[in-house]
Design an enzyme around this catalytic site. Structure first.
Site, PDB file in Angstrom:
ATOM      1  N   ASP A 122       1.187  -1.405  -0.452  1.00 44.34           N
ATOM      2  CA  ASP A 122       0.291   0.187  -0.436  1.00 44.34           C
ATOM      3  C   ASP A 122       0.527   0.631  -0.100  1.00 44.34           C
ATOM      4  OD1 ASP A 122       0.786  -0.671   2.538  1.00 44.34           O
ATOM      5  OD2 ASP A 122      -0.719   0.603   3.850  1.00 44.34           O
ATOM      6  N   GLU A 189       0.325  -0.936   5.316  1.00 44.65           N
ATOM      7  CA  GLU A 189       1.101  -0.985   5.919  1.00 44.65           C
ATOM      8  C   GLU A 189       0.824   0.382   6.429  1.00 44.65           C
ATOM      9  OE1 GLU A 189       4.763   0.967   7.585  1.00 44.65           O
ATOM     10  OE2 GLU A 189       3.745   1.253   5.978  1.00 44.65           O
ATOM     11  N   ASP A 216      13.192  -5.720   6.780  1.00 42.57           N
ATOM     12  CA  ASP A 216      11.985  -4.612   6.734  1.00 42.57           C
ATOM     13  C   ASP A 216      12.278  -3.599   6.329  1.00 42.57           C
ATOM     14  OD1 ASP A 216       9.361  -4.736   5.508  1.00 42.57           O
ATOM     15  OD2 ASP A 216       8.395  -3.705   7.995  1.00 42.57           O
ATOM     16  N   HIS A 462       7.077   9.713   0.926  1.00 38.97           N
ATOM     17  CA  HIS A 462       5.341  10.747   1.563  1.00 38.97           C
ATOM     18  C   HIS A 462       5.220  11.873   1.084  1.00 38.97           C
ATOM     19  CE1 HIS A 462       4.332   7.652   5.218  1.00 38.97           C
ATOM     20  NE2 HIS A 462       4.742   6.756   3.797  1.00 38.97           N
TER      21      HIS A 462
HETATM   22 ZN   LIG Z   1       6.899   1.816   4.272  1.00 39.13          ZN
END
Ligand SMILES: [Zn+2]
Length: 489
Positions: A122, A189, A216, A462
């Site tokens: 996502d 997430e 991760d 982001h």
């Molecule tokens: Zn991320």
């Protein structure tokens, strides 16, 4: 007499300078010395195109609506199946919580502990009004000027695609893993991973799986971010901060503003005072734990004054701490942070509200706990009239993964082999990742991917003009290829 005191002081200064100098030069590099690895052939263009296709699936997740963009997630799944056919023959594929993916590549040695590679499907939405600022449409999946552009290119589809590419290559080459390899790709997430990653972790726990290590997304390879360090630095996240939002509310007698009550007793005055106390009386900062290990690892690689200071924290600790507290990102490494995020009170200019509320968000350093931070809030607010409530989503800080483990050393060695000249050091993840849900089934959770970023790139995360270079994508593929091959040989 004065002369003797002065002489004594001079001797002391000389001794201190000597001690500082000896300490600075004695602390040699902690970097492991490995020969660089010749890069394996990777089809950079094809991998870039695969990432571009993945970006075209608008996999924006939602906390409230589990089915939002379900068709887009399925489009992404179909792309993976079409583009990585050999992987889909050799690995078992499961859908968890409808849209999250778990792949299992069964190892030949049932006694060897499995490993888990993670990424998420996502993405976060585009901030309204910023679409026009993109140099390439955010969901067009454009490849130009050596970059793949678009939302998710960096966070986190580059990792997802690189892991798929690496496994596809390994399967094609006839590689047989000795230990089982899992791939987990959560679909939520960005909204906490409570459906996807948490369900995958629960499923593995139910199957009695204990993981040797987990890797991760998280920290990166940065250049020019640390003053005094001119080499690229790969920070491997070994812990993740906890999360707590506290709602403070207080009631007061509502009334007309023409006759206000005594100073400090209105609802707004009480909330303001409480917030000021929380802001002024933050939890203490210290260069310890993960931050200390990071600085001690990086210091010998630095030049000039920074090296001297960070190599002599026994003497310069308080100075260094004050310096680091002054920067937002370094401050967050030293303490449980306090952020005032929401205030609500009043709705008419001439009426005293009967209630005022505020939300304060804390990010907890390993070593702090939800209980002790709540205790701190109560003690600091120091007003019995307040009600305190913990908002949903609170999480304890993670365990700290060791750096003397075989798995940390493997990550370190792979970085040093594939990114010659790059410094590797442990670091603290101040944001949240899906890997936090795996704490019950692994002690070795590492939050790192060799995505390269310079200071000016950080706003792309982001943000606007998110991108990853195809050359870096190829490096990611080589990294996962090497890691899996070495971990499971
Ligand atoms: Zn991320």
């Amino acid at each position: 007499m004065i002369k003797r005191v002065l002489l004594g002081l001079l001797a002391l200064v000389v001794l201190l300078v000597l001690a500082v100098a000896v300490n600075t030069w004695r602390q040699g590099s902690r970097q492991i010395d490995v020969p660089p690895l010749a890069p394996i052939a990777v089809d950079e263009r094809a991998a870039g195109e695969s990432l571009a296709v993945a970006i075209r699936a608008r996999t924006v997740s939602s906390q409230a609506d589990a089915a939002l963009n379900a068709d887009q997630f399925r489009t992404l799944h179909a792309h993976l199946q079409a583009r990585y056919p050999k992987l889909h023959v050799a690995l078992e594929r499961e859908l968890v919580a409808d849209l999250s993916l778990l792949y299992t590549w069964r190892g030949s040695d049932a006694a060897a502990k499995p490993i888990l590679l993670m990424a998420h499907q996502d993405v976060v939405p585009i901030a309204p009004g910023t679409e026009k600022d993109w140099q390439a449409e955010p969901f067009a999946g454009t490849v130009k000027d050596g970059y793949v552009w678009g939302r998710g290119s960096w966070d986190d589809k580059a990792n997802l695609i690189a892991q798929m590419e690496a496994i596809e290559m390994l399967v094609a080459s006839g590689f047989q893993p000795r230990r089982t390899i899992y791939l987990a790709f959560g679909a939520d997430e960005e909204v906490g991973g409570l459906r996807g990653a948490r369900a995958i972790a629960a499923l593995l726990a139910q199957r009695k799986v204990k993981l040797d290590f987990v890797i991760d997304e998280g920290l990166l390879i940065t250049e020019g971010l640390m003053p005094g360090l001119d080499k690229p630095a790969a920070l491997v996240g070994i812990a993740e901060k906890g999360y707590l939002s506290v709602l403070l509310s207080v009631a007061a007698t509502p009334g007309h503003s023409s006759m206000p009550p005594a100073s400090g007793t209105s609802a707004i005055a009480m909330v303001s005072a409480a917030l000021a106390r929380l802001e002024d009386g933050q939890l203490p900062a210290a260069i310890q734990g993960v931050a200390r290990e990071m600085f001690e690892t990086v210091a010998p690689e630095m030049s000039g004054f920074n090296r001297v200071v960070l190599s002599n924290l026994w003497l310069f600790g308080p100075i260094a701490r004050r310096q680091l507290e002054a920067g937002a990102s370094t401050n967050a490494m030293l303490r449980t942070t306090t952020a005032l995020t929401i205030v609500n009170a009043g709705n008419k200019e001439n009426v005293l509200p009967g209630r005022a509320e505020a939300t304060v968000n804390f990010r907890l350093l390993p070593g702090d706990s939800l209980a002790n931070v709540q205790e701190h809030v109560k003690r600091t607010v120091a007003n019995e009239r307040f009600e305190l409530a913990v908002l949903p989503g609170a999480t304890e800080p993670s365990k700290v993964a060791p750096t003397d483990s075989a798995s940390y050393r493997l990550i370190e060695r792979s970085v040093r082999e594939l990114f010659p000249g790059t410094i590797v050091a442990p670091g603290l993840m101040v944001g949240g990742t899906d890997s936090q849900h795996f704490g019950a089934i692994s002690d070795h959770i590492y939050k790192f991917s060799p995505v390269r970023a310079r200071p000016e790139d950080l706003t792309r995360f982001h943000g606007t003009n998110e991108r990853v270079s195809t050359a870096n994508l190829a490096e990611l593929i080589r990294f996962y290829h090497r890691l899996v091959e070495q971990a499971a040989k």
